[in-house]
Structures are given as C-alpha cells and as structure tokens.
Design a protein around this motif. Structure first.
Motif, PDB file in Angstrom:
ATOM      1  N   PHE A 103      -6.530   3.545   3.311  1.00  0.00           N
ATOM      2  CA  PHE A 103      -6.366   2.322   5.079  1.00  0.00           C
ATOM      3  C   PHE A 103      -5.474   2.844   5.838  1.00  0.00           C
ATOM      4  N   PHE A 104      -6.331   2.794   7.234  1.00  0.00           N
ATOM      5  CA  PHE A 104      -5.561   2.853   8.973  1.00  0.00           C
ATOM      6  C   PHE A 104      -5.103   1.788   9.724  1.00  0.00           C
TER       7      PHE A 104
ATOM      8  N   LEU B 284      -1.756   4.178   6.143  1.00  0.00           N
ATOM      9  CA  LEU B 284      -1.319   3.414   5.585  1.00  0.00           C
ATOM     10  C   LEU B 284      -1.335   3.543   4.047  1.00  0.00           C
ATOM     11  N   GLY B 285      -2.512   4.101   3.344  1.00  0.00           N
ATOM     12  CA  GLY B 285      -2.709   4.691   2.055  1.00  0.00           C
ATOM     13  C   GLY B 285      -3.664   4.105   1.668  1.00  0.00           C
ATOM     14  N   ILE B 286      -3.131   3.948   0.343  1.00  0.00           N
ATOM     15  CA  ILE B 286      -4.140   2.874  -0.694  1.00  0.00           C
ATOM     16  C   ILE B 286      -3.716   1.628  -0.996  1.00  0.00           C
ATOM     17  N   PRO B 287      -3.883   0.198  -1.530  1.00  0.00           N
ATOM     18  CA  PRO B 287      -3.766  -0.443  -2.474  1.00  0.00           C
ATOM     19  C   PRO B 287      -2.727   0.551  -4.207  1.00  0.00           C
TER      20      PRO B 287
ATOM     21  N   HIS C  44       0.949  -1.485   0.322  1.00  0.00           N
ATOM     22  CA  HIS C  44       0.139  -0.070   0.029  1.00  0.00           C
ATOM     23  C   HIS C  44       0.723   0.731   0.250  1.00  0.00           C
ATOM     24  N   CYS C  45       0.350   2.186  -0.544  1.00  0.00           N
ATOM     25  CA  CYS C  45       0.634   3.608  -0.351  1.00  0.00           C
ATOM     26  C   CYS C  45       0.076   5.408  -0.302  1.00  0.00           C
TER      27      CYS C  45
END
Length: 561
Positions: free
Chosen positions: A445-446, A372-375, A360-361
């Motif tokens: 995402f967290f 966490l960023g997104i997939p 993720h980024c």
C-alpha cells in the motif's frame, strides 16, 4: 473475505496473531516477577528496575483508590512530558480498571476544559510546569471541574541535577502552592497505601486518546486492553523484538506512537527503555551510543534531524538494529543516506490513533521506500471509492478502509461520527481511515494523501506528499511542505515552503528550484510559488503541521481559517 498473505509475507509470522487474554498491567507484574533487578527505565541518568517500577505503581494505585476514591471506569487526565511519573500514573490507573485520557502537553486551558468535559474526568495527573494551564479546570474554579489533581516535578526522578544534558524544565523543584484538591506525586508514593484488588479484563475500556480534530472538535477513541495488545503483540512478532531489546523512548507518550512503542512495548517484553523528556538530536545520538540502543521508533522528521547532526558519523551506532516509524513517508533521499552511511533500513509502517499505532508495516527483509507496507497479522485493508464505497481495482487511488484486532471500539459518545466512520462488509466491521492510498502489483500500500489534503489544480489532483518526496531528491532541501493556495482561475495553486540546508542558503533561487521541479514532475504538480523559510512548525511528535501552514498561507492577515 479473510486477510490474505502477501507473497513477501515475513517467514515465521502467522497470518492471524493471537491476542493474549490479559490486561496491560499483567505485563508489568510479569516483568517484575521475571526480571526484578533488570533496568526497566533509564531517565536522566537514573536507573529504575522492574521491581521498583512495580512498587511505585502499586503505591500510586493504593493512594488513588483509598484517598481519591478512583474506581473502575473513571476517566483520568494525564498531561506531562515523558518521565517515570507518566509510566507510574498510567499503569496505576489501569490497575484499578480506570481509564487514561492522555493530553498533549501543548494544550491550552480551553482545550483541557474540552477533554475534561467530554470525557467526564474528575481526576488528573499534571507536570508542574503545565499546572497553570490545568488549574483553572479545577472544581475550586468552576462548577463540575476536576476534584483531584496530582502534581509531579520531573527532578524527583533525576539522578544528578548538575548533569549538563538536563533540560532546564527538568531541574525545577516544586515551586508552587498546593490548593484544595491538589496533592504532590511524591507524597502519594510515600503514603504507603495498598489498593484492594480490582477485577479487570482484556475487553475493559482503558485508554481514551483524542484525535487531532481536523474537522470539528477532537473525538475520543475508545481503546481496550485487547485493542492495544492487538497492536503491540503483532508488532513485536513482526519486528523481531524481545526482552533484551534496548529502546530509545523520545516520541511523546501522550501520543499513540510514543505510548505504544516507547512505553507499553518495552514493558510488555520486559525490555529496557531509554527515556528522553524532550527531543534533543545531539543527546539522542549520545544516548544511543552510551546505552547500546537497538530499537528506535520515530517519525521521519525526527530521524532527519538526528542524522543531520555534525557528529552523527562519529558516533558508534552499531547496536541499532531497527529504526522504524510512520506518520509521514520517509523521503527517498534520506532513506538512501541511512542505508549508505549507517547501514540502516528505515522500516516504515502505518497506523493511527484509531488503530493503536501498528496496522500496516513493511516486511523487515523486504521493505519498499515511501510505502505503508502490507496489512499485518489479522488485518484486512482495502481501497474503495470514497463516494460509493465500492472496492477499486489494483493501482487506483481511493480511500483506505481497514478491519483488525487493534481497531478502536468506536468514538466516545459520538454516534454520528461512528455512523460515518464504520461500515460492514463480508461479515467484518471496517473503519474508514480518511487516507487516500493505492495498492501496487506486489500488494504493498502507498499513501497518496489525506482525503482532505488533495490540491485541485484546474481539475487535476495533486497529492502534496508525492510532490514533497520528489523535492527531497534535490540536494539543497532540508525540509519542505507543499500547500494549496486558493486561486480564482485554477481553483488552487501549488506552493512549496522550503527550508534549505545551511550550505545552500543564498545560493539557490526560487525560480531555479521551480525549473528543477518542472524537469522532475508533471507540470500541473510543479509548485508555481516557492518560499524559503527558516523552519517549519512541527507537532510534539515531529510531524510538519501542514494544516497550520495551509491556513496561514490562505489567510495571510490572520483571519480565522
């Protein structure tokens, strides 16, 4: 269900990346052809061109094949701090179709014994100061032990041994006696042997890193050239990296963060890596300024240490275009300081050993903090109930499961772990990360915490990472670790282990900090106990060792956890 692009998806990045149908050594060969006189590595003042790096690697491959009979599929231990020899050994082994087993430089003899036995390795590369831990594992000392050990001295690749910035351990010469089965790295390079070509492919097994072993023995993760490249290629596109990037390489290369970002990435691109043998915050600032570093990947603790240096503001860091990392959330207060003082946005990502780092980024232009960023390209991640494995609605906390080209092929010779860790859904194989997370309204995402780190206070769930991030908003906090203390009434009690900034030492009491916490978080999350400490133990990758601290706090007399 295929991966869905987020509305903040970076422009110009495809939804699904194409993984090149080649191997990692292909990129070293290509870089040597394209940029033969370009600097590949700067190490302690020494510059090594891509032409030289390829020549060294070919010479080592020749010796391994002709003298050690290393063949396709054989496993090889690699135990060292960052140095050119690490890179040469790594690529020589992969060139022969063999498999690298990276070993943490802090490992004990019994731990090395486990990696050797579990992987079936019969050859090893080791730095001379670590030989005393590895030597007992040789065949001369035990049945079924290592048959061949290649020993290197860091100083062999040093330009100026009188350089005041050189760590003492780098200056030491070859001050040990060779025994049967041992050979000097430098002698192997000078032997002038040439390897016969070996047919290798992208799906060949090439690296076997071991997990930290939080439950039971460490597990080996089977990675191929394709899984490693699935991470590397997509990361480079996502973060706008290219051949002219100059990358600071200091995270240990035996760890996936350093291996992928500090070694494989620059070589894949034909870029330049500025290599540090061991972390030194002051030296990192000096090197970034001197070599005009543009990219640095590091865990938050390392970043915090670096930018807390007294001379950080005086250094010209205008070349630094990307500061990225993961492993722990970047505290809000530190992220704000980086933005305000240096104009740098910390690009947080998420990955693990099982996913070859990058998974993720945050989009570089649309980052969210402590996120966490997104997939990323080709990655499908979901949040499920850890017990039922049913997908949960947006906003609810559950276990993160993921599917993507960079996910390992499985755990080495551990079918029970594979059955527990993988599941099939919608025609794809998903990996259970063991991380608890949630998805916000924008699809980001967290992290909430590790599944096994949650603290249960009278039935209320407390996520230590959330409490830690709040604590970093207090101006006196330098570092903090939240642990759960066993409590006969509540089940567990929250405790904070705190390192104060020097100017606040002796000026803030535990009760004052607890009172502040009550005003800034729910009462059940507030630590009931605060202990001020001089420092917090960290792993080689700069992560605070919360498991060790939690075990010590619950076993103050030293009983085994």
């Amino acid at each position: 269900m295929s991966p869905i692009k987020n509305k903040f998806w970076p422009k110009g990045v495809p939804a699904t990346g194409t993984v090149p149908h080649v191997t990692l050594p292909h990129y070293l060969e290509t870089a040597a052809l394209r940029y033969p006189e370009k600097t590949a590595i700067v190490y302690c003042g020494r510059r090594i061109t891509y032409r030289e790096l390829k020549q060294y690697t070919d010479a080592m491959a020749g010796f391994l094949q002709q003298k050690m009979q290393l063949g396709k599929g054989d496993r090889v231990l690699l135990m060292s701090q960052n140095c050119p020899q690490f890179v040469i050994a790594y690529y020589a082994v992969l060139q022969l179709g063999a498999v690298i087993v990276p070993v943490n430089a802090m490992c004990t003899t019994s731990e090395i014994q486990y990696y050797m036995s579990d992987s079936g390795a019969r050859c090893a590369f080791v730095a001379q100061e670590l030989l005393k831990q590895l030597a007992p594992c040789m065949q001369s000392n035990q049945e079924g032990g290592l048959q061949h050990v290649m020993v290197h001295a860091y100083r062999d690749f040093v330009e100026d041994l009188d350089d005041p910035d050189l760590p003492d351990f780098v200056k030491h010469g070859s001050d040990f006696a060779l025994t049967d089965g041992m050979v000097l790295f430098s002698d192997a390079l000078n032997a002038g042997l040439v390897a016969e070509p070996v047919q290798t492919g992208p799906d060949d097994f090439c690296v076997l890193p071991y997990t930290s072993g939080t439950t039971g023995k460490p597990k080996g993760c089977i990675h191929t050239h394709a899984t490693l490249l699935g991470s590397l290629v997509n990361s480079a596109i996502w973060r706008h990296l290219h051949a002219e990037s100059v990358m600071l390489s200091v995270a240990p290369m035996f760890h996936m963060l350093g291996m992928q970002n500090g070694m494989n990435m620059p070589i894949m691109l034909g870029a330049t890596l500025i290599m540090m043998p061991r972390w030194n915050a002051g030296l990192a600032l000096k090197l970034m300024e001197k070599h005009r570093v543009s990219v640095w990947t590091a865990p938050p603790a390392m970043v915090l240490d670096c930018f807390s240096q007294a001379d950080a503001l005086q250094r010209d860091l205008s070349s630094l275009a990307l500061l990225s990392g993961g492993g722990a959330a970047m505290p809000e207060a530190i992220a704000a300081m980086l933005k305000e003082r240096f104009g740098i946005v910390y690009n947080e990502g998420y990955g693990m050993t099982e996913t070859a780092s990058f998974l993720h980024c945050n989009p570089v232009e649309n980052s969210k903090r402590q996120c966490l960023g997104i997939p990323t390209q080709g990655v499908d991640s979901r949040i499920v109930d850890p017990a039922t494995l049913q997908e949960l609605p947006q906003g609810e906390v559950g276990e993160l499961i993921t599917s993507g080209p960079q996910v390992m092929k499985g755990y080495w010779q551990n079918e029970p772990a594979n059955k527990e860790s993988f599941l099939e859904r919608d025609g794809r194989i998903f990996f259970r990360t063991g991380d608890l997370a949630r998805i916000d309204e924008d699809g980001y995402f967290f992290m909430c915490d590790r599944l096994k780190r949650m603290i249960n206070v009278s039935g209320y769930k407390v996520w230590p990472s959330e409490v830690e991030n709040t604590f970093y908003d207090h101006p006196a906090i330098h570092e903090v670790c939240i642990v759960g203390i066993q409590d006969s009434v509540k089940g567990e009690t929250v405790k904070a282990l705190v390192v104060l900034k020097p100017e606040y030492e002796g000026k803030l009491s535990a009760q004052e900090l607890i009172a502040w916490a009550r005003e800034n978080m729910a009462v059940y999350k507030t630590p009931r106990l605060v202990e001020f400490v001089d420092e917090l133990p960290k792993s080689n990758t700069g992560k605070i060792m919360w498991r060790k601290l939690q075990a010590e706090q619950n076993n103050p007399l030293g009983e085994k956890a």
